[in-house]
Design a protein around this motif. Structure first.
Motif, mmCIF file in Angstrom:
data_model
loop_
_atom_site.group_PDB
_atom_site.id
_atom_site.type_symbol
_atom_site.label_atom_id
_atom_site.label_comp_id
_atom_site.label_asym_id
_atom_site.label_seq_id
_atom_site.Cartn_x
_atom_site.Cartn_y
_atom_site.Cartn_z
ATOM 1 N N MET A 53 0.834 -1.213 0.000
ATOM 2 C CA MET A 53 0.000 0.000 0.000
ATOM 3 C C MET A 53 0.867 1.262 0.000
ATOM 4 O O MET A 53 0.568 2.224 -0.700
ATOM 5 N N ARG A 54 1.960 1.240 0.814
ATOM 6 C CA ARG A 54 2.820 2.415 0.891
ATOM 7 C C ARG A 54 3.492 2.671 -0.458
ATOM 8 O O ARG A 54 3.671 3.830 -0.860
ATOM 9 N N ALA A 55 3.860 1.596 -1.149
ATOM 10 C CA ALA A 55 4.483 1.754 -2.467
ATOM 11 C C ALA A 55 3.498 2.372 -3.454
ATOM 12 O O ALA A 55 3.876 3.222 -4.281
ATOM 13 N N THR A 56 2.239 1.970 -3.375
ATOM 14 C CA THR A 56 1.217 2.530 -4.276
ATOM 15 C C THR A 56 1.010 4.013 -4.010
ATOM 16 O O THR A 56 0.910 4.821 -4.947
ATOM 17 N N ILE A 57 0.952 4.384 -2.728
ATOM 18 C CA ILE A 57 0.794 5.793 -2.364
ATOM 19 C C ILE A 57 1.995 6.607 -2.852
ATOM 20 O O ILE A 57 1.845 7.729 -3.363
ATOM 21 N N THR A 58 3.186 6.026 -2.718
ATOM 22 C CA THR A 58 4.402 6.705 -3.180
ATOM 23 C C THR A 58 4.348 6.939 -4.689
ATOM 24 O O THR A 58 4.690 8.021 -5.176
ATOM 25 N N THR A 59 3.919 5.925 -5.425
ATOM 26 C CA THR A 59 3.814 6.054 -6.883
ATOM 27 C C THR A 59 2.825 7.157 -7.262
ATOM 28 O O THR A 59 3.111 7.986 -8.143
ATOM 29 N N LEU A 60 1.676 7.182 -6.595
ATOM 30 C CA LEU A 60 0.676 8.220 -6.878
ATOM 31 C C LEU A 60 1.221 9.605 -6.547
ATOM 32 O O LEU A 60 1.011 10.565 -7.302
ATOM 33 N N ALA A 61 1.934 9.717 -5.410
ATOM 34 C CA ALA A 61 2.510 11.004 -5.021
ATOM 35 C C ALA A 61 3.546 11.468 -6.046
ATOM 36 O O ALA A 61 3.597 12.656 -6.400
ATOM 37 N N LEU A 62 4.367 10.541 -6.535
ATOM 38 C CA LEU A 62 5.362 10.888 -7.538
ATOM 39 C C LEU A 62 4.700 11.370 -8.830
ATOM 40 O O LEU A 62 5.163 12.327 -9.464
ATOM 41 N N LEU A 63 3.611 10.705 -9.214
ATOM 42 C CA LEU A 63 2.921 11.098 -10.441
ATOM 43 C C LEU A 63 2.256 12.466 -10.306
ATOM 44 O O LEU A 63 2.225 13.251 -11.257
ATOM 45 N N VAL A 64 1.736 12.754 -9.119
ATOM 46 C CA VAL A 64 1.167 14.092 -8.878
ATOM 47 C C VAL A 64 2.258 15.144 -8.973
ATOM 48 O O VAL A 64 2.090 16.202 -9.606
ATOM 49 N N LEU A 65 3.407 14.867 -8.314
ATOM 50 C CA LEU A 65 4.539 15.791 -8.375
ATOM 51 C C LEU A 65 5.011 15.978 -9.812
ATOM 52 O O LEU A 65 5.267 17.106 -10.259
#
Length: 350
Positions: free
Chosen positions: A1-13
């Protein structure tokens, strides 16, 4: 789950960085903005990433396939109308690979002090993953090898569009408003686009094509286009998303590398890639007349960057990006074959 959140955060950035790059007129903003943002996170804030985090490779694969479909749809019979000129171009490209590889080896071995295997495979002007795999098997330093192969692509993708923008006096890439995508593609076309992309990925894997994530879908779209069965139109918003994902994935490749190693590698890369680009420019200048192609089109056809990224640069020029892509696919083929043949010689020297 943390990896998925990280990926989404990176894509937003990365999305924010893409629009910022577009606002300041950076070439290829949807690719270079995310690349720069992600590389800063990877090198300056690696502790904020989950342990062992990798940007999802399958996500990158899907969107590279989208770019491949867009390029393949531009393949027309005119592209193969003069096979003698294409043969001349490919012969020159073979000579370029030999010269560029030799120049890069001299820089990394004699200037950088790298051992022979590391210098040899790190300076290969193509076949990123093949170079890394064969180099590690030959005893090359994995960290330096990976760093230089990715820096080669990043340097060409960054320096060439900026240089072309300065030379042409106008932005290139999507910053210039150039695209092969369509603005009026209906949502109902998405299932067919995804189906064609999946078929292309399968074909690339089965046929073991170089840069198969790109060339497989490109081949499927080209066959559909040439046969008249279907013309694959990719919507502009999907192409923009694809560039954001690809740029983010490329930038995250630098995760975990030390600052010292990065700076040393970056300096050597500027020397080696700079020389390769000069060699590219020399070939482009000589071949402009015989091949009946503009200098800038031939320059990006010979430049040792990534297939996907160089095809995107081609969008802002008058050439069909399929012409550029075919040259880069051939460059990769020649480089990989050369690495395989040279491996025996290198082992004998060692």
């Amino acid at each position: 789950m943390r990896a998925t959140i990280t990926t989404l955060a990176l894509l937003v950035l990365s999305t924010g960085a893409a629009f910022a790059a577009l606002g300041v007129g950076l070439p290829l903003p949807y690719l270079l903005g995310p690349l720069l943002a992600a590389s800063l996170v990877a090198t300056l804030l690696p502790g904020r990433l989950p342990d062992g985090y990798r940007f999802p490779p399958n996500l990158r694969l899907i969107f590279i396939a989208i770019i491949g479909l867009m390029i393949g749809a531009q393949v027309t019979p005119d592209l193969f109308s003069n096979l003698s000129l294409m043969a001349l171009s490919f012969a020159a490209l073979t000579a370029f690979v030999v010269l560029a590889h030799g120049f890069g080896y001299i820089i990394l071995h004699h200037v950088g002090g790298y051992d022979r295997p590391t210098a040899f495979y790190s300076s290969a002007p193509g076949g990123l993953f093949e170079s890394i795999a064969m180099g590690e098997e030959a005893g090359a330093d994995p960290a330096r090898l990976t760093l230089h192969q990715f820096l080669r692509i990043v340097a060409v993708v960054t320096l060439l569009p900026i240089g072309l923008s300065l030379w042409l006096g106008a932005p290139v890439g999507s910053a210039a408003g150039m695209t092969l995508a369509q603005d009026d593609v209906p949502w109902q076309a998405l299932p067919m686009i995804l189906l064609a992309g999946a078929a292309g990925l399968a074909a690339g894997h089965l046929l073991r094509l170089p840069a198969k994530q790109l060339t497989g879908p490109m081949a499927v779209a080209a066959v559909l286009s040439l046969s008249g069965v279907l013309h694959v139109d990719v919507p502009q918003w999907l192409v923009n998303v694809a560039q954001i994902v690809v740029g983010t994935a490329l930038g995250m490749r630098f995760t975990g590398l030390s600052t010292t190693l990065m700076l040393h590698g970056f300096g050597l890369t500027l020397l080696s890639v700079g020389g390769m680009l000069v060699i590219s420019a020399g070939f482009a200048a000589v071949l402009t007349g015989p091949l009946q192609q503009p200098f800038d089109v031939l320059l990006i056809s010979f430049a040792p960057g990534g297939v996907t990224e160089m095809s995107l640069v081609a969008l802002s020029l008058t050439a069909n990006p399929a012409f550029v892509t075919l040259h880069h696919v051939f460059r990769i083929l020649i480089t990989v074959v050369g690495l395989g043949i040279s491996a025996r010689w290198l082992r004998a020297r060692l």
